[in-house]
Design a protein around this motif. Structure first.
Motif, mmCIF file in Angstrom:
data_model
loop_
_atom_site.group_PDB
_atom_site.id
_atom_site.type_symbol
_atom_site.label_atom_id
_atom_site.label_comp_id
_atom_site.label_asym_id
_atom_site.label_seq_id
_atom_site.Cartn_x
_atom_site.Cartn_y
_atom_site.Cartn_z
ATOM 1 N N UNK A 46 -2.423 2.384 -1.689
ATOM 2 C CA UNK A 46 -2.971 3.339 -0.714
ATOM 3 C C UNK A 46 -3.392 4.637 -1.397
ATOM 4 N N UNK A 47 -2.598 5.114 -2.344
ATOM 5 C CA UNK A 47 -2.903 6.377 -3.012
ATOM 6 C C UNK A 47 -4.120 6.252 -3.925
ATOM 7 N N UNK A 48 -4.137 5.223 -4.762
ATOM 8 C CA UNK A 48 -5.202 5.114 -5.760
ATOM 9 C C UNK A 48 -6.514 4.554 -5.214
ATOM 10 N N UNK A 49 -6.514 3.991 -4.026
ATOM 11 C CA UNK A 49 -7.784 3.589 -3.417
ATOM 12 C C UNK A 49 -8.306 4.681 -2.501
ATOM 13 N N UNK A 50 -7.539 5.749 -2.337
ATOM 14 C CA UNK A 50 -7.908 6.844 -1.437
ATOM 15 C C UNK A 50 -8.209 6.281 -0.054
ATOM 16 N N UNK A 51 -7.301 5.431 0.397
ATOM 17 C CA UNK A 51 -7.513 4.622 1.599
ATOM 18 C C UNK A 51 -7.792 5.452 2.841
ATOM 19 N N UNK A 52 -6.990 6.466 3.100
ATOM 20 C CA UNK A 52 -7.124 7.205 4.357
ATOM 21 C C UNK A 52 -8.421 8.000 4.418
ATOM 22 N N UNK A 53 -8.830 8.599 3.302
ATOM 23 C CA UNK A 53 -10.118 9.296 3.286
ATOM 24 C C UNK A 53 -11.245 8.303 3.514
ATOM 25 N N UNK A 54 -11.135 7.158 2.864
ATOM 26 C CA UNK A 54 -12.150 6.129 3.021
ATOM 27 C C UNK A 54 -12.216 5.635 4.460
ATOM 28 N N UNK A 55 -11.062 5.395 5.070
ATOM 29 C CA UNK A 55 -11.025 4.854 6.433
ATOM 30 C C UNK A 55 -11.639 5.820 7.437
ATOM 31 N N UNK A 56 -11.446 7.110 7.257
ATOM 32 C CA UNK A 56 -11.919 8.062 8.263
ATOM 33 C C UNK A 56 -13.279 8.655 7.949
ATOM 34 N N UNK A 57 -13.718 8.630 6.674
ATOM 35 C CA UNK A 57 -14.937 9.354 6.334
ATOM 36 C C UNK A 57 -16.068 8.498 5.772
ATOM 37 N N UNK A 58 -15.770 7.319 5.273
ATOM 38 C CA UNK A 58 -16.818 6.511 4.645
ATOM 39 C C UNK A 58 -17.703 5.866 5.708
ATOM 40 N N UNK A 59 -19.017 5.999 5.533
ATOM 41 C CA UNK A 59 -19.967 5.472 6.515
ATOM 42 C C UNK A 59 -20.101 3.955 6.458
ATOM 43 N N UNK A 60 -19.647 3.333 5.372
ATOM 44 C CA UNK A 60 -19.760 1.880 5.243
ATOM 45 C C UNK A 60 -18.739 1.134 6.101
ATOM 46 N N UNK A 61 -17.688 1.816 6.536
ATOM 47 C CA UNK A 61 -16.638 1.179 7.324
ATOM 48 C C UNK A 61 -17.174 0.853 8.718
ATOM 49 N N UNK A 62 -16.930 -0.365 9.177
ATOM 50 C CA UNK A 62 -17.328 -0.798 10.517
ATOM 51 C C UNK A 62 -16.347 -0.165 11.516
ATOM 52 N N UNK A 63 -16.789 0.886 12.186
ATOM 53 C CA UNK A 63 -15.903 1.672 13.064
ATOM 54 C C UNK A 63 -15.391 0.882 14.272
ATOM 55 N N UNK A 64 -16.224 0.061 14.861
ATOM 56 C CA UNK A 64 -15.790 -0.699 16.038
ATOM 57 C C UNK A 64 -14.661 -1.649 15.659
ATOM 58 N N UNK A 65 -14.828 -2.357 14.536
ATOM 59 C CA UNK A 65 -13.776 -3.275 14.081
ATOM 60 C C UNK A 65 -12.516 -2.513 13.714
ATOM 61 N N UNK A 66 -12.653 -1.346 13.079
ATOM 62 C CA UNK A 66 -11.477 -0.550 12.720
ATOM 63 C C UNK A 66 -10.748 -0.068 13.976
ATOM 64 N N UNK A 67 -11.493 0.366 14.979
ATOM 65 C CA UNK A 67 -10.872 0.815 16.233
ATOM 66 C C UNK A 67 -10.122 -0.329 16.922
ATOM 67 N N UNK A 68 -10.737 -1.511 16.948
ATOM 68 C CA UNK A 68 -10.054 -2.668 17.551
ATOM 69 C C UNK A 68 -8.787 -2.986 16.779
ATOM 70 N N UNK A 69 -8.870 -2.925 15.457
ATOM 71 C CA UNK A 69 -7.699 -3.187 14.623
ATOM 72 C C UNK A 69 -6.575 -2.192 14.907
ATOM 73 N N UNK A 70 -6.909 -0.927 15.031
ATOM 74 C CA UNK A 70 -5.891 0.090 15.296
ATOM 75 C C UNK A 70 -5.273 -0.076 16.684
ATOM 76 N N UNK A 71 -6.089 -0.444 17.663
ATOM 77 C CA UNK A 71 -5.566 -0.689 19.009
ATOM 78 C C UNK A 71 -4.609 -1.886 18.990
ATOM 79 N N UNK A 72 -4.995 -2.944 18.292
ATOM 80 C CA UNK A 72 -4.120 -4.126 18.193
ATOM 81 C C UNK A 72 -2.823 -3.803 17.454
ATOM 82 N N UNK A 73 -2.917 -3.000 16.390
ATOM 83 C CA UNK A 73 -1.703 -2.581 15.681
ATOM 84 C C UNK A 73 -0.798 -1.766 16.601
ATOM 85 N N UNK A 74 -1.396 -0.893 17.402
ATOM 86 C CA UNK A 74 -0.602 -0.112 18.351
ATOM 87 C C UNK A 74 0.090 -0.989 19.378
ATOM 88 N N UNK A 75 -0.615 -1.994 19.886
ATOM 89 C CA UNK A 75 -0.016 -2.921 20.855
ATOM 90 C C UNK A 75 1.107 -3.720 20.202
#
Length: 134
Positions: free
Chosen positions: A48-77
């Motif tokens: 997580x630290x060396x891939x700069x995961x959190x910055x990438x997840x929230x700021x990188x434009x290549x990330x599919x936001x809809x899929x990430x949002x669904x994933x986070x909702x499922x993780x929350x459930x």
């Protein structure tokens, strides 16, 4: 004639205390399990630290936001179901029955949320890491 039904403590190898060899084996196994868990946690923190995961997840434009949002909702459930089963039923309500007796649909539902979260997480980060996402 005497009855032996209550004389288990007199027989060698029987009784409530375990042998020193089995106690040592249990201790070694417990230490091994904890060491393996620590290595996995350390490895995940490293990644997580060396891939700069959190910055990438929230700021990188290549990330599919809809899929990430669904994933986070499922993780929350998934975590909410876990909280319900472990904390609410187990600790607050003092339930002593197995989960599949008290809440028979919770474990399959949690498994479904977990599977969907994993798939959508891979879809979300595929444009960034490709095969490394797997």
């Amino acid at each position: 004639p005497t009855s032996d039904h209550n004389n288990d403590e007199l027989r060698p190898g029987s009784g409530s205390s375990a042998s020193p060899a089995s106690q040592r084996k249990e201790l070694v196994e417990s230490i091994s399990n904890k060491l393996h868990a620590a290595i996995w946690v350390g490895g995940s923190i490293f990644v997580l630290y060396y891939t700069d995961f959190f910055r990438l997840a929230w700021a990188d434009e290549r990330v599919n936001r809809i899929a990430l949002d669904i994933s986070l909702i499922c993780d929350g459930a998934f975590m909410a179901i876990g909280f319900y089963l472990v904390v609410w039923l187990g600790m607050v309500k003092g339930n002593t029955y197995e989960w599949n007796v008290v809440a028979p649909n919770m474990v399959p539902t949690a498994a479904g949320f977990s599977a969907l979260a994993t798939i959508t997480f891979m879809i979300a980060f595929w444009p960034v890491w490709g095969l490394l996402t797997l």
